[in-house]
Design a protein around this motif. Structure first.
Motif, short mmCIF file in Angstrom:
data_model
loop_
_atom_site.label_atom_id
_atom_site.label_comp_id
_atom_site.label_asym_id
_atom_site.label_seq_id
_atom_site.Cartn_x
_atom_site.Cartn_y
_atom_site.Cartn_z
N PHE A 103 41.03 37.96 39.66
CA PHE A 103 39.76 38.70 39.73
C PHE A 103 39.86 40.02 38.96
O PHE A 103 38.99 40.35 38.14
CB PHE A 103 39.42 38.97 41.21
CG PHE A 103 38.13 39.73 41.40
CD1 PHE A 103 36.91 39.06 41.44
CD2 PHE A 103 38.14 41.12 41.54
CE1 PHE A 103 35.72 39.76 41.62
CE2 PHE A 103 36.95 41.82 41.71
CZ PHE A 103 35.74 41.14 41.75
N ASP A 104 40.94 40.75 39.19
CA ASP A 104 41.09 42.06 38.53
C ASP A 104 41.16 41.89 37.01
O ASP A 104 40.59 42.69 36.26
CB ASP A 104 42.37 42.77 39.02
CG ASP A 104 42.23 43.22 40.47
OD1 ASP A 104 41.09 43.23 40.98
OD2 ASP A 104 43.26 43.55 41.10
N ASP A 105 41.85 40.85 36.56
CA ASP A 105 41.95 40.61 35.12
C ASP A 105 40.57 40.33 34.51
O ASP A 105 40.22 40.85 33.46
CB ASP A 105 42.87 39.41 34.84
CG ASP A 105 44.34 39.80 34.77
OD1 ASP A 105 44.63 41.01 34.69
OD2 ASP A 105 45.20 38.91 34.81
N ILE A 106 39.82 39.46 35.19
CA ILE A 106 38.49 39.10 34.66
C ILE A 106 37.62 40.35 34.55
O ILE A 106 37.01 40.62 33.51
CB ILE A 106 37.80 38.05 35.57
CG1 ILE A 106 38.56 36.72 35.50
CG2 ILE A 106 36.34 37.85 35.16
CD1 ILE A 106 38.12 35.70 36.55
N MET A 107 37.61 41.14 35.63
CA MET A 107 36.74 42.32 35.64
C MET A 107 37.22 43.38 34.64
O MET A 107 36.41 44.09 34.06
CB MET A 107 36.65 42.91 37.06
CG MET A 107 35.99 41.99 38.07
SD MET A 107 34.52 41.16 37.50
CE MET A 107 33.24 41.83 38.49
N ARG A 108 38.52 43.46 34.43
CA ARG A 108 39.04 44.40 33.42
C ARG A 108 38.58 43.96 32.03
O ARG A 108 38.07 44.78 31.25
CB ARG A 108 40.58 44.42 33.49
CG ARG A 108 41.25 45.12 32.30
CD ARG A 108 42.78 45.09 32.40
NE ARG A 108 43.38 43.78 32.53
CZ ARG A 108 43.58 42.92 31.52
NH1 ARG A 108 43.21 43.24 30.30
NH2 ARG A 108 44.15 41.74 31.74
N ILE A 109 38.74 42.66 31.74
CA ILE A 109 38.42 42.19 30.39
C ILE A 109 36.92 42.31 30.11
O ILE A 109 36.52 42.68 29.01
CB ILE A 109 38.91 40.74 30.19
CG1 ILE A 109 40.45 40.70 30.23
CG2 ILE A 109 38.40 40.15 28.87
CD1 ILE A 109 41.06 39.31 30.29
#
Ligand SMILES: Cc1cc2nc3c(=O)[nH]c(=O)nc-3n(C[C@H](O)[C@H](O)[C@H](O)COP(=O)(O)OP(=O)(O)OC[C@H]3O[C@@H](n4cnc5c(N)ncnc54)[C@H](O)[C@@H]3O)c2cc1C
Length: 507
Positions: A103-109
Motif C-alpha cells: 500500500f505504501d509503495d503504491i501511494m508513494r509512486i
C-alpha cells in the motif's frame, strides 16, 4: 512489441472449447430469459471471469454475457504483469513483504492519487489472489518477482509476469487466462455458469425505485432479449478502443490504439444511464516513448523507446521548441512521464549522433540502432541531417533553439560542468554527424476515467448513495481509481482479478 494484433490462433485456441465455443441458438437464449439469475456478469474478461468462478463455486446461478466470441478480454493483449504481497513466488525466494508495504509503495509512486479505500482492499487481497492463480497452474519467469519493469520501483520484489505464451508476444495475460479458464469451463459444464457469447449488453433494467434487476442484451443477429437477475456486475472493461469517448473523458486524444477491440466503454454508458457517474479522467498520464506508425489519431505502434527504468539514456530528449524539458535519466520514470504530459501534444524527440548510435545499447525495444539510421528520412518519425540545423529543419523543430540546446549539453560535458537539467549519465556529446531525430508520442493503453464505486464495488450516485444491485469491477471503474495518475506496477490487471474474486465471494 510491435505485434499487438490478436492472432487467429489465439482466438481459435480460446474459442474451440466445446463449452464456450458457439453462441447458443436463439430459442435457447429466449428460454434463458425466463430464468431468474442470482447474478448477471457483463463481460468475461480479467475481472468478470474470477467473479463468475467464485460466485458459481458458492452455488450461485450465474449468467455471463460476453460480446466477443471467446472469453478472456484484455488478457489476450495484456502483458499481464501483476503485483501482490505475501505470494508463494516471494516466499520461494525468501522475500519478506506485507500488504502495508505494498500500500505504501503504491501511494508513494502515485503521490496519493489512487482511491485509498480501493487501494487498501487491493493490497490486502492481491497476494491471496496471485496464490489462487498459482494453485491453479499459473507460473512466472524464473527471475521474477522483480521490483520494477518499465515503471517506478517498489521497495521489494513483488512484481511478476507469466512466461510468454506460444501465440502471443506479450503472453503474460494469457498465462493468467490459462490458469482461470479450466475453472470457468468446469462451472459451465456443471451448469452453474451459463455464458452467452457474441452477445452485447445494451441496457440495464431499472425499477422505479432505482434498483437494477436485469440486463437487456442483443445477440449477433441484433435481437434484443431481457434477462432478469438479482444483481448485475459491470465487468466490461474500459474505453481505450473508443477514441471519441476517450478524448471526451480525458481531454486528451487517444494517440495510440492498442487496447482490446471490445474496450468501447459500454459499461461506462450503462452505469451512467441508471444514475452512476464518471470520475478520474483528470488523472490521465502519458507513457514515455511511443513511435507511432503515422500522423493519424489514433495511430498504431511502430516501435517503443526503452525508458530510463530499463536503459540509461545516451541521447537527449527535446520538445517541439527544440528545448530539453526534463532530466532524461531521472530515477523516476513517472516524473519524466509527467513532464511529457506538459509538452505540446505530448510529443518528444530524441536527438543523437552517429557515434551514439554506434556505441549505445538499443534505444527501441526489439530494434537494433542500425535500423534507426535506416529508417531516417524513410519513415515520417525518423529524420537525419548533416548538421543540427539541417536536422532541426527536416524534423520541424526550431533550428536555433535546437542548436543552442545541443551546444549547452555538449559544452557542459566538455567543461566538466553539471548538466543544465541535473542529468548524470552523459557518456558522449552530440557532435559527430550525421545527426538523427526520432519523434515520439505520449500514449496510454488504459482509460483512467471510470464509474464511481464504493468499498463494496457498488456503483454509486454522485451523492455517494449506491444504486441497488449494481456493481462494477475492472477498468470500468477507471484505471485512475487504482493506479492514480501514474502507472503503478500491476495496477490494471491485479485489481481486476482481485475485485472479481472478492465480489464473486461476497455478492
Ligand atoms: C496492451 C496492454 C498491456 C497491458 N499490460 C498490463 C500489465 O502488464 N499490468 C497491468 O496491471 N495492466 C496492464 N494493462 C491493463 C489491464 O490489462 C486492464 O486494465 C485489465 O485487463 C482490464 O480488465 P477488465 O476485466 O476490466 O476488462 P477486459 O479484460 O477487457 O474484459 C472486459 C470484457 O467485457 C466484454 N465486453 C465489452 N463490452 C461488452 C458488452 N456491451 N456486453 C458484453 N460484454 C462486453 C469484452 O469483450 C471483454 O471480454 C494492459 C493493457 C493493455 C491494453
Amino acid at each position: 512489441m510491435s505485434n499487438l494484433q490478436l492472432t487467429k490462433r489465439d482466438f481459435l485456441k480460446y474459442g474451440t472449447s466445446l463449452i464456450t465455443a458457439a453462441a447458443l441458438p436463439y430459442t435457447y437464449q429466449v428460454a434463458l430469459a425466463k430464468e431468474q439469475w442470482d447474478t448477471i456478469i457483463i463481460g468475461a474478461g480479467t475481472a468478470g471471469i474470477p467473479a463468475a468462478i467464485f460466485a458459481a463455486e458458492r452455488g450461485l446461478k450465474v449468467l455471463v454475457i460476453e460480446k466477443a466470441s471467446v472469453i478472456g478480454g484484455t488478457l489476450f493483449v495484456s502483458t499481464g504483469q501483476i503485483s501482490g504481497a505475501g505470494t508463494v513466488f516471494q516466499e520461494r525466494k525468501g522475500i519478506k513483504d506485507s500488504p502495508d508495504q505494498h500500500f505504501d509503495d503504491i501511494m508513494r509512486i502515485n503521490n496519493n492519487t489512487s482511491d485509498p479505500t480501493l487501494t487498501r482492499i487491493l493490497t490486502d487481497h492481491a497476494g491471496p489472489t496471485i496464490n489462487w492463480l498459482a494453485a491453479n497452474g499459473y507460473t512466472i519467469f524464473d527471475n521474477h518477482p522483480v521490483k520494477k519493469m518499465a515503471h517506478d520501483a517498489f521497495s521489494v520484489a513483488r512484481y511478476q509476469q507469466g512466461p510468454k505464451g506460444a501465440t502471443s508476444p506479450w503472453g503474460g495475460g494469457l498465462a493468467i487466462l490459462n490458469a482461470m479458464k479450466p475453472l470457468f469451463d468446469k462451472e459451465v459444464s456443471k451448469g452453474s455458469i451459463t455464458i452467452l457469447l457474441e452477445t452485447s449488453a445494451v441496457d440495464l433494467i431499472q425499477e422505479r425505485n432505482g434498483e437494477i434487476n436485469g440486463v437487456i442484451a442483443q445477440n449477433k443477429e441484433g435481437k434484443s432479449i431481457e434477462y432478469k437477475g438479482r444483481s448485475v456486475i459491470l465487468a466490461s472493461g474500459g474505453c481505450a478502443s473508443n477514441p471519441r469517448m476517450y478524448e471526451e473523458l480525458h481531454g486528451i486524444p487517444l494517440y495510440c490504439q492498442m487496447a482490446y477491440p471490445q474496450s468501447q466503454g459500454a459499461g461506462l454508458i450503462l452505469g451512467q444511464a441508471v444514475g452512476g457517474y464518471l470520475r478520474g479522467g483528470e488523472k490521465y498520464s502519458p507513457l514515455y516513448g511511443m513511435i507511432l506508425s503515422d500522423d493519424k489519431v489514433p495511430s498504431t505502434p511502430y516501435g517503443v523507446a526503452i525508458n530510463a527504468m530499463e536503459r540509461q539514456p545516451w541521447e537527449i530528449v527535446v520538445n517541439s521548441d527544440g528545448k530539453r524539458f526534463v532530466q532524461e535519466d531521472h530515477e523516476s520514470v513517472d516524473h519524466i512521464e509527467h513532464q511529457i504530459g506538459k509538452q505540446s501534444a505530448h510529443r518528444h524527440w530524441t536527438i543523437m549522433d552517429q557515434r551514439m548510435l554506434n556505441e549505445m545499447p538499443p534505444m527501441i525495444y526489439d530494434w537494433s540502432n542500425e535500423r534507426i539510421a535506416k529508417e531516417a528520412d524513410n519513415h515520417v518519425m525518423f529524420k537525419s541531417g548533416s548538421s543540427i540545423r539541417e536536422l532541426a529543419i527536416k524534423t520541424g523543430l526550431h533550428p536555433v533553439n535546437l542548436e543552442n540546446t545541443v551546444n549547452d549539453f555538449n559544452n557542459n560535458i566538455k567543461n566538466n560542468q553539471s548538466d543544465s537539467f541535473g542529468r548524470l549519465h552523459r557518456p558522449l556529446a552530440i557532435e559527430q554527424g550525421p545527426y538523427y531525430s526520432v519523434r515520439m508520442s505520449g500514449w496510454s493503453l488504459c482509460s483512467f476515467a471510470g464509474l464511481g464505486v464504493n468499498e463494496n464495488f457498488e456503483v454509486i450516485r454522485p451523492s455517494g448513495e449506491p444504486i441497488k444491485n449494481l456493481y462494477a469491477i475492472g477498468e470500468v471503474i477507471g484505471f485512475g481509481a487504482t493506479s492514480g495518475n501514474a502507472y503503478v506496477n500491476g495496477m490494471g490487471v491485479t485489481p481486476a482479478l482481485t475485485y472479481g474474486r472478492l465480489l464473486g465471494q461476497r455478492i
